[in-house]
Design an enzyme around this catalytic site. Structure first.
Site, short mmCIF file in Angstrom:
data_model
loop_
_atom_site.label_atom_id
_atom_site.label_comp_id
_atom_site.label_asym_id
_atom_site.label_seq_id
_atom_site.Cartn_x
_atom_site.Cartn_y
_atom_site.Cartn_z
N HIS A 11 6.69 -3.67 -2.27
CA HIS A 11 8.16 -3.60 -1.69
C HIS A 11 8.44 -4.68 -0.74
O HIS A 11 7.50 -4.91 -0.07
CB HIS A 11 8.89 -2.21 -1.45
CG HIS A 11 8.16 -1.73 -0.25
ND1 HIS A 11 6.92 -1.05 -0.23
CD2 HIS A 11 8.63 -1.42 1.12
CE1 HIS A 11 6.50 -0.88 1.09
NE2 HIS A 11 7.73 -0.70 1.78
N ASP A 53 10.86 -4.14 2.55
CA ASP A 53 11.51 -3.08 2.98
C ASP A 53 13.14 -2.92 2.94
O ASP A 53 13.83 -4.01 3.24
CB ASP A 53 11.24 -3.14 4.71
CG ASP A 53 9.89 -2.65 4.94
OD1 ASP A 53 9.05 -1.90 4.31
OD2 ASP A 53 9.31 -3.23 6.04
C1 SIN Z 1 1.76 0.97 5.76
O1 SIN Z 1 2.07 2.19 6.12
O2 SIN Z 1 0.78 0.57 5.52
C2 SIN Z 1 3.17 0.24 5.39
C3 SIN Z 1 4.39 1.19 5.67
C4 SIN Z 1 5.71 0.37 5.17
O3 SIN Z 1 6.09 0.08 4.00
O4 SIN Z 1 6.24 -0.09 6.11
#
Ligand code: SIN
Length: 277
Positions: A101, A103
């Protein structure tokens, strides 16, 4: 690119670089700020090691790059509405970011970047993977590039934020609109580099405007499989106090939850962005 105040060490030819020689909890000089921004633009995600940083210092670093984003529905730590808690432990049923994704792409103006500071890690595992959406776009055939050039797709949050994560009511950012949705171009032009990047993701993107459901599903699946190509990726192995700073306009990411029932804990600040074009 020549860097004078920081050291920039790529971790793959396509995406990702580790930055050395800077303490990001302290005020940055103009040149160091510019070089960090240049490194982010060049590598799409940059990493820092051994950063001691309070939540206020984390927010101050983030604000150098733009206004801080407030998540539409996630719970926030007391006194820090701009901070997203990233946490997993033995009670977790889901963790943030398990699908590729960008964000909060469900926002009409999705975030420009995100800065994650990791405080506690499992003894092994818990990496984050990053994918270059420039590389993914560039590798498509010309007929597919032509087909998607003028198409737009819906990015919806209700399935992710309410149904998967159970974010409810109290901390909604937009009042009634706690679960935003937005129509974005499938291919966006990066406002700084001018390069084209794929901008659909399997977390938020639900359908291509104007196509039948079966047509839209098939094309999105083809694009999601394409984005999962390892040659477009790098993988970051965290240490406590590491920081990752990624550009949501040109990169996607996904976390690897291979450490259950161990604890993994950190904080993310997210920087506001522009409407994709
Ligand atoms: C992660 O915890 O590795 C990424 C988390 C996120 O999608 O911001």
């Amino acid at each position: 690119m020549a860097y004078e105040t920081i050291e920039v060490n790529p971790i793959s030819p396509v995406i990702g670089a580790e930055i050395a020689g800077v303490d990001i909890s302290k005020p940055l000089g103009n040149q160091t700020f510019r070089e960090i921004h240049d490194a982010l633009m060049e590598h799409q995600v940059i990493f820092f090691r051994d950063q001691e940083m309070t939540l206020d210092e984390h927010k101050t670093f983030g604000r150098m790059f733009g206004e801080l984003h407030i998540h539409p529905s996630a719970p926030k730590p007391e006194g820090h509405p701009e901070v997203l808690v990233i946490h997993a432990d033995e009670n977790s049923k889901v963790v943030a970011g398990m699908k590729w994704h960008s964000d909060v792409s469900c926002d009409v103006e999705p975030p420009m970047g995100s800065i994650l500071h990791m405080h506690e890690l499992p003894p092994v595992g818990g990496d984050t993977m990053f994918a270059s959406m420039y590389a993914a776009y560039d590798a498509l055939s010309e007929p597919i590039k032509d087909f998607i050039a003028d198409k737009q797709a819906w990015h919806e949050s209700i399935g992710v934020h309410l149904h998967r994560f159970g974010h409810k009511g109290a901390s909604l950012r937009d009042g009634d609109n706690g679960y935003p949705e937005a129509l974005h171009p499938i291919v966006r032009t990066h406002p700084v580099s001018g390069r084209k990047a794929l901008f659909v993701n399997e977390n938020f993107t639900t359908r291509i405007e104007g196509l039948k459901k079966n047509e839209s599903d098939a094309i999105l699946k083809m694009l999601y499989d394409h984005i999962a190509t390892p040659e477009f990726h790098c993988r970051f192995r965290w240490q406590e106090k590491s920081v990752a700073f990624w550009d949501n306009r040109s990169a996607q990411h996904r976390t690897v939850w291979d450490y259950y029932p161990q604890v993994r804990h950190g904080y993310r600040v997210t920087i506001c962005g522009d409407k994709p074009f």
